[in-house]
Write an enzyme that holds these catalytic residues in place. Structure first.
Site, short mmCIF file in Angstrom:
data_model
loop_
_atom_site.label_atom_id
_atom_site.label_comp_id
_atom_site.label_asym_id
_atom_site.label_seq_id
_atom_site.Cartn_x
_atom_site.Cartn_y
_atom_site.Cartn_z
N GLU A 109 1.92 2.99 15.16
CA GLU A 109 3.19 2.42 14.84
C GLU A 109 4.19 3.31 15.68
OE1 GLU A 109 7.02 1.81 11.70
OE2 GLU A 109 5.14 2.57 10.89
N LYS A 129 -6.61 -0.16 6.24
CA LYS A 129 -5.40 0.18 7.05
C LYS A 129 -5.38 1.60 7.37
CE LYS A 129 -0.83 0.58 6.71
NZ LYS A 129 0.49 0.82 5.83
N LYS A 149 -2.27 -4.15 13.97
CA LYS A 149 -0.93 -3.94 13.47
C LYS A 149 0.23 -3.37 14.12
CE LYS A 149 1.57 -3.51 8.99
NZ LYS A 149 1.28 -3.08 7.65
N GLU A 156 -3.43 0.57 13.46
CA GLU A 156 -1.84 0.44 13.58
C GLU A 156 -1.29 1.95 14.03
OE1 GLU A 156 1.61 0.21 10.33
OE2 GLU A 156 -0.44 0.33 9.60
N TYR A 192 5.86 6.75 4.48
CA TYR A 192 5.00 5.97 3.42
C TYR A 192 4.85 6.91 2.20
CZ TYR A 192 5.28 1.88 6.61
OH TYR A 192 5.62 0.86 7.28
N SER A 237 2.11 -8.70 8.82
CA SER A 237 1.75 -7.61 7.85
C SER A 237 2.79 -6.92 7.24
CB SER A 237 0.49 -7.02 8.50
OG SER A 237 0.14 -5.89 7.44
N ASP A 240 0.76 -1.27 -0.09
CA ASP A 240 -0.10 0.09 0.04
C ASP A 240 0.86 1.23 -0.11
OD1 ASP A 240 0.82 -0.85 2.50
OD2 ASP A 240 -0.30 0.53 3.41
#
Length: 394
Positions: free
Chosen positions: A223, A181, A263, A221, A394, A332, A69
């Site tokens: 992170e 997500k 995640k 998620e 990302y 993942s 993604d």
């Protein structure tokens, strides 16, 4: 940068990852502050049964998620590493290589797609979502709109994308997506501040509720970035705080825990810490955090790799599956599944088959790790190279 303590206000303090308000003293008595809380049961929505089944399918033995993604800009960086221009044709060719790998569904149960990929087809005209379905792989979709600076914080970020999310999610469901997500981040070198933790948790909870309302299983998620020189004990402390806040707001938003996936980051020392931790130590600290914070009703814990090498990510997952867990503990991965694939492909049509075999090697290794059977034998030197990038986006 000096560590910033988690503080909410002068009238409250952080205890065990949640705000604990001081009691107010009046006329010689101690009385708690008045709180009016409306308690409502979690109502079964029109997608409840489907959400549970989707989550169970993704959290199935020996399988995990292939994350592809990356935004177009980040995908362009990947392509540039092998000398390819960042254009739609090259992005399509690379993602076609991944999504048409024969036998991928034996090891992969879901794939997170970027919006462009969700609506793309192969050069032969077959929709990518149909390629996934043919392998019994659930199509997923990245729905957040990326990180932006968080005003009033300690140089931290918040994740945008709630505006219009309901209508976008409904369209993604029509296109074939069945899970979503949303990635936000927490930085330990930046504190983290109470404001950043609350913003991350609240945004994830609103996204999760909206996703479930539109038939998509939300991957939650937050992170915790590897950036920093902090110890594994400090990572554990922050992770426990963050996940306590996340589940508090998930409950406040009536999110059905049986229809979500997590995640998380693995609990590791900071990437610049002077001592490396063994897979056994990482497993010990990570499982300790999860058992303290995650209800057993959650079907699956799908770890991100966060810049670990391909082999590191697999070894750590294997160590976490050496005894039974209340949840499906799996993967993942993005870079930890794709790095060897890109190096093998090099953008050449004649290398597609070899690149697909490289993907199957990594997918099978992580499948074995999910089952607790990975040995680490015959791994290449390339697969052992770390991929940490400071301040990675990302």
């Amino acid at each position: 940068m000096a560590s910033v303590k988690l503080i909410a206000s002068s009238s409250s303090q952080w205890v065990g990852g949640r705000r604990s308000h001081h009691f107010e003293q009046r006329a010689g008595s101690i009385r708690p502050p008045v709180r009016r809380v409306s308690v409502a049961p979690i109502r079964a929505g029109s997608y409840t049964e489907e959400l549970v089944q989707t989550a169970k399918s993704i959290a199935s033995p020996g399988r995990g998620i292939l994350a592809i993604d990356e935004s177009n800009a980040t995908c362009g960086k990947r392509l540039a590493s092998i000398g390819l221009d960042n254009n739609e044709a090259n992005r399509q060719a690379y993602r076609q290589l991944l999504l048409t790998t024969p036998g991928l569904g034996e090891y992969i149960s879901g794939s997170i797609l970027f919006e462009e990929t969700l609506y793309q087809s192969t050069t032969d005209g077959k929709k990518f979502v149909d390629c996934l379905r043919d392998e019994n792989i659930m199509p997923g979709i990245k729905v957040d709109k990326g990180l932006v600076p968080l005003p009033g914080s300690n140089n931290e970020s918040w994740c945008q994308g709630l505006d219009g999310l309901a209508s976008r999610s409904a369209e993604y469901y029509k296109q074939g997506a069945r899970f979503a997500k949303w990635r936000t981040v927490v930085s330990i070198p930046c504190g983290p501040s109470a404001l950043a933790v609350k913003e991350a948790a609240w945004g994830l909870a609103r996204y999760a509720a909206i996703s479930q309302d539109n038939g998509l299983v939300p991957i939650v998620e937050p992170e915790i970035l590897l950036d920093g020189d902090h110890s594994i004990e400090r990572t554990l402390e922050v992770a426990e705080c963050v996940w306590a806040e996340v589940f508090y707001y998930l409950a406040q938003n009536n999110v059905m825990f049986e229809g979500i996936l997590l995640k998380p980051s693995m609990v590791t020392p900071g990437a610049e810490h002077k001592h490396r931790a063994s897979p056994e130590t990482i497993a010990e600290f990570t499982l300790k955090m999860l058992k303290r914070r995650v209800p057993p009703s959650v079907p699956g814990i799908m770890f991100l790799s966060g810049g670990q090498s391909e082999v590191e990510a697999t070894l750590n997952l294997h160590a976490m599956n050496q005894s039974p867990n209340p949840w499906h503990v799996s993967f993942s991965y993005a870079r930890a599944l794709q790095n060897s694939v890109l190096k093998t492909w090099q953008g050449r049509p004649e290398n597609v088959e070899a690149a697909q075999k490289a993907l199957l090697v990594r997918a099978k290794a992580n499948s074995l790790a999910q089952l607790g059977r990975y040995t680490g034998e015959d791994e290449s030197d390339e697969a052992k190279k770390g991929m940490f990038v400071k301040g990675y986006t990302y």
